[in-house]
Design a protein around this motif. Structure first.
Motif, PDB file in Angstrom:
ATOM      1  N   ILE A  48       0.951  -1.260   0.067  1.00 56.17           N
ATOM      2  CA  ILE A  48       0.142   0.160   0.104  1.00 56.17           C
ATOM      3  C   ILE A  48       0.885   1.183  -0.074  1.00 56.17           C
ATOM      4  N   MET A  49       2.090   1.063   0.741  1.00 55.74           N
ATOM      5  CA  MET A  49       2.786   2.371   0.939  1.00 55.74           C
ATOM      6  C   MET A  49       3.530   2.736  -0.531  1.00 55.74           C
ATOM      7  N   VAL A  50       3.824   1.553  -1.194  1.00 57.78           N
ATOM      8  CA  VAL A  50       4.548   1.725  -2.322  1.00 57.78           C
ATOM      9  C   VAL A  50       3.553   2.177  -3.461  1.00 57.78           C
ATOM     10  N   PHE A  51       2.475   1.769  -3.619  1.00 54.94           N
ATOM     11  CA  PHE A  51       1.283   2.271  -4.605  1.00 54.94           C
ATOM     12  C   PHE A  51       1.087   3.582  -4.119  1.00 54.94           C
ATOM     13  N   VAL A  52       0.929   3.901  -2.891  1.00 53.37           N
ATOM     14  CA  VAL A  52       0.555   5.591  -2.703  1.00 53.37           C
ATOM     15  C   VAL A  52       1.819   6.483  -3.079  1.00 53.37           C
ATOM     16  N   PHE A  53       2.778   5.860  -2.831  1.00 51.59           N
ATOM     17  CA  PHE A  53       4.070   6.691  -3.059  1.00 51.59           C
ATOM     18  C   PHE A  53       3.924   6.884  -4.781  1.00 51.59           C
ATOM     19  N   LEU A  54       3.936   5.729  -5.735  1.00 50.31           N
ATOM     20  CA  LEU A  54       4.264   5.638  -6.963  1.00 50.31           C
ATOM     21  C   LEU A  54       2.992   6.302  -7.605  1.00 50.31           C
ATOM     22  N   LEU A  55       1.876   6.403  -7.059  1.00 46.23           N
ATOM     23  CA  LEU A  55       0.718   6.846  -7.655  1.00 46.23           C
ATOM     24  C   LEU A  55       0.503   8.449  -7.446  1.00 46.23           C
ATOM     25  N   GLY A  56       0.936   8.626  -6.113  1.00 43.95           N
ATOM     26  CA  GLY A  56       0.764  10.199  -5.633  1.00 43.95           C
ATOM     27  C   GLY A  56       2.135  10.543  -5.810  1.00 43.95           C
ATOM     28  N   ALA A  57       2.840  10.205  -6.776  1.00 39.44           N
ATOM     29  CA  ALA A  57       4.432  11.088  -6.527  1.00 39.44           C
ATOM     30  C   ALA A  57       4.345  12.406  -6.823  1.00 39.44           C
ATOM     31  N   ASN A  58       3.594  13.102  -7.683  1.00 40.07           N
ATOM     32  CA  ASN A  58       3.485  14.378  -7.952  1.00 40.07           C
ATOM     33  C   ASN A  58       3.260  15.182  -6.662  1.00 40.07           C
ATOM     34  N   GLY A  59       2.235  14.577  -5.918  1.00 42.17           N
ATOM     35  CA  GLY A  59       1.751  15.263  -4.714  1.00 42.17           C
ATOM     36  C   GLY A  59       2.910  15.182  -3.827  1.00 42.17           C
ATOM     37  N   VAL A  60       3.508  13.905  -3.664  1.00 42.62           N
ATOM     38  CA  VAL A  60       4.552  13.976  -2.548  1.00 42.62           C
ATOM     39  C   VAL A  60       5.719  14.538  -3.057  1.00 42.62           C
ATOM     40  N   ARG A  61       5.977  14.765  -4.214  1.00 43.41           N
ATOM     41  CA  ARG A  61       7.365  15.653  -4.521  1.00 43.41           C
ATOM     42  C   ARG A  61       7.015  17.102  -4.219  1.00 43.41           C
TER      43      ARG A  61
END
Length: 174
Positions: free
Chosen positions: A33-46
């Motif tokens: 779940i953490m990996v998917f959230v990071f990968l799919l929400g990468a622009n928001g995280v960045r």
């Protein structure tokens, strides 16, 4: 008379050195779940944490994925089960560094592709199909919920605009 049967899954096989338990699979699901959230929400995280912190988090995701893969050691993993075109593409991308006019950028691109491939192989072989779909659905729910909360916060905050990285709005614009 009641007959019950269970369908054997990867969850029934515990990793070497670990006792069979649902806690192990719960941890793997949390990682996915953490990996998917990071990968799919990468622009928001960045945009939220800034580029240097984003790269550190991306490195943590890659290292944790390789670590999970090495600890779990899925029985169904065989190097020859990975599609040959993937090997061809990765090899061609690596070879393209030789004739590239932009070698540094090409090296970064190949490194990013290898990191993405390592995370994808970890997800594909560690999770069962059912776990993959369930963790992806959970990650999408988290992303939608966080997006709605962020929009609510921006609309209710005193600042009328929210810019990436916490910067203020450009000069001359409200």
């Amino acid at each position: 008379m009641t007959i019950t049967a269970t369908i054997p899954t990867m969850a029934d096989k515990s990793p070497p050195g670990l006792a069979p338990s649902s806690k192990t699979r719960l941890g793997i699901s949390a990682w996915a779940i953490m990996v998917f959230v990071f990968l799919l929400g990468a622009n928001g995280v960045r945009n939220l944490v800034g580029l240097p912190t984003y790269f550190v988090l991306a490195g943590i995701v890659v290292v944790s994925s390789v670590w999970v893969f090495l600890v779990v050691r899925p029985e169904r993993y065989r190097w020859y089960r990975i599609p040959a075109p993937l090997y061809w593409f990765l090899g061609w991308a690596a070879l393209s560094i030789i004739w590239s006019a932009y070698r540094f950028e090409s090296v970064l691109g190949v490194f990013a592709q290898l990191a993405t491939t390592a995370v994808a192989i970890s997800l594909a072989f560690v999770l069962t199909w059912h776990e993959l779909l369930r963790t992806l659905a959970t990650a999408l729910r988290y992303l939608i919920g966080l997006s709605l909360l962020f929009e609510l916060w921006v609309s209710s905050s005193s600042a009328s605009r929210s810019c990436p990285g916490g910067s203020s709005s450009p000069r001359g614009r409200p």
